[in-house]
Design an enzyme around this catalytic site. Sequence first.
Site, PDB file in Angstrom:
ATOM      1  N   GLU A  39       4.502  28.489 -16.986  1.00 31.59           N
ATOM      2  CA  GLU A  39       5.282  29.194 -18.681  1.00 31.59           C
ATOM      3  C   GLU A  39       5.081  27.728 -19.080  1.00 31.59           C
ATOM      4  OE1 GLU A  39       9.102  29.862 -21.433  1.00 31.59           O
ATOM      5  OE2 GLU A  39       9.305  29.124 -19.272  1.00 31.59           O
ATOM      6  N   ASP A  79       8.023  28.915 -14.245  1.00 33.56           N
ATOM      7  CA  ASP A  79       9.361  27.874 -15.149  1.00 33.56           C
ATOM      8  C   ASP A  79       9.049  26.722 -15.719  1.00 33.56           C
ATOM      9  OD1 ASP A  79      11.211  29.162 -16.995  1.00 33.56           O
ATOM     10  OD2 ASP A  79      12.316  28.358 -16.137  1.00 33.56           O
TER      11      ASP A  79
END
Length: 739
Positions: A471, A418
């Site tokens: 990401e 993330d």
Amino acid sequence: MATIERKAPAYAAEPAAVAALVEGRHGDPFAILGMHGGNGQPLVVRTFQPGARAVRVLAGEALVAELTQTHAAGFFEGEIPLRQEPFAYRLRIAWAVGESEIEDPYRFGNILGEMDVYLLREGTHRKLYEKLGAHPSEMDGVAGTSFAVWAPSAQRVSVVGGFNYWDGRRHPMRNRIECGVWELFIPGVGEGELYKYEIIGADGTMLPQKSDPVALATERSPSTASIVKGLVDRPSRSNSWMVRREARQRRDQPISIYEVHAFSWRRVPEEDNRQLSWRELAEQLVPYVKDMGFTHIELLPISEFPFEGSWGYQPIGLFAPTSRGGDPRDFALFVDACHDADLGLILDWVPGHFPTDPHGLGHFDGTALYEHADPRQGFHQDWNTLIYNYGRREVSNFLLSNALFWLDRFAIDGLRVDAVASMLYLDYSRASDQWVPNKYGGNENLEAISFLKQMNELAYSEVDGAVTVAEESTSWPGVSRPVYLGGLGFGYKWNMGWMHDTLNYIQTDPLYRRFHQGELTFGLVYAFSENFVLPISHDEVVHGKGSLINKMPGDLWQKFANLRAYLAFMWTHPGKKLLFMGCEIAQWREWNHDSSLDWHLLADGPYHKGVQSLVRDLNHTYKKTPALHEFDCEAEGFEWIDYLDAEKSILAYLRKGTDSNRFVVVVCNFTPVVRHGYRLGVPHGGLYREVINTDAGDYGGSGVGNGGVVEGVEEGFHGRPASITLTLPPLSTLVLEPY
């Protein structure tokens, strides 16, 4: 407390040391407690038992000494007559009511071996979770739990729990100053016991009780204690998925990911809207995803987290599957269920930041231990969270070990990392005076970059067949290129640019789309610069952005037609696929983590059921059609037929595989106008079958099409030797393949 008035015996400990111990200030309890002497010196046993009336020492069943209480708080000590060398002993304690027998924690040796200490100090102990934390174990044939925690600047660390009345004076730990770890074996403590660490910080301040950073299980929020739990048995490696995993997750394979927030996918309204357990998800979610044709499930973070509204993106217990779904063995069962169904499982992993909750990692030993001390580098202003100090070897080792923990112990198939952009840039979301340049004067976070590279190298070298996904929302070069070629080493990267551009296009009224054609085509300029995943994720259906169906313009029919056309465009575009739960049933509401998806919509007319059917067919077509996945990440797999017909908002292209004769033709009509007699150039003549028509009646469309088959003729067009003439349904995507 006052000392008992009597002359101190010869074996008595120093009064100042005893006072520090009973007041909970002594940082070296093994220097006083336990058995001392031998080698010609008298044997002495000392113990601290608040509230005890008497303490006796047993060897086997024999009583060998009665200790003297030398401090009113409960400190007992005494010589062992007739014994010259240390021996295994137990303590028999008389209380105000009754007696108990215990093994003395302070008679046991070290938990960490020399190699553990060396690796911990070096920051290369990749199986940290096997030594730190709380592990049910045996020492000298005695059952108990080994506790170990890293807190190098603490003055004193104690294990507290129900087994010692949460009294930090009773079980102070041994300080392994060589590596900054505090350790203690406590006999009689087993699985299921609650515990925390009570820490006196570097400045002598008592800190809030801390959860164990390497706990394998925790209480459910809002409770915050850690739970003694052994490591789970590794899931099976012998099923067909694990045997073929490495081949199944390559760039030339179909990868279609169903992104799931495990605890709002489906709830039980009859039982106060409760969340499903891991076992229930194994029984319900796994078959659903399998039937829908996805190849993978991706779970939003499931490392233990305190705040429900963070969706797991602010974790505290990085080594503990959240107790919301049950215990770690239940989660292991869920992993096995995925693999038995031939599904891969990817976890969202959050090494970028952590919350400031007082029981967490922040200021853990009274210093900035896990976080960077400078708030310009250690505090995330957007999320009010703390940022790891990647330059500290013990911190990077903690995170690297955690990555391997999920991949190794639970056989997780991939980690989606993330907020990578927030890690890469020192000035990420900061004003010009709120960041510190690196040693070269740049804005690159060199320590975080080194950490990410190391994490990827470890994941691919230590765990056969695992993948990593970034990401990453900027144009950082080489995110999904190997480290040895100068990249960050991820296997795949989310294509955030494609997502933003195409969603902006599809939200535009069809009347004006002719001015925005480039938003669909620009992604092909860089489509093969990385190994991309096309993400329609949870972030696109929350915080006022509206659900995917509600982004679509027009009336009811047009909204669904737009959505179907867009999804088919996505599935035929180069790149792996990711779709967030609820988008496949065209849920009207934004995603709400506190409630179930609106499954009742599937009984509400043909539209929602039609979108679900389309997604199922897209997945199965994608998997069985090599031309749609073999070159997802290579330019050889894509060729424009025509991208210049912006006036009609039409795109046409080929997808190709390794077999040059097995291509598909894709045509998108992004206006509500039926186009009759629309001619396209194709590689050769012959029959072409409609594989997908998003306007089909089965999907809730109007049924306009080409009767399932069109015939190509040897008449050149668009620079090709043959052509086909089509009827293009309104707001539709057609996929055709030659017989």
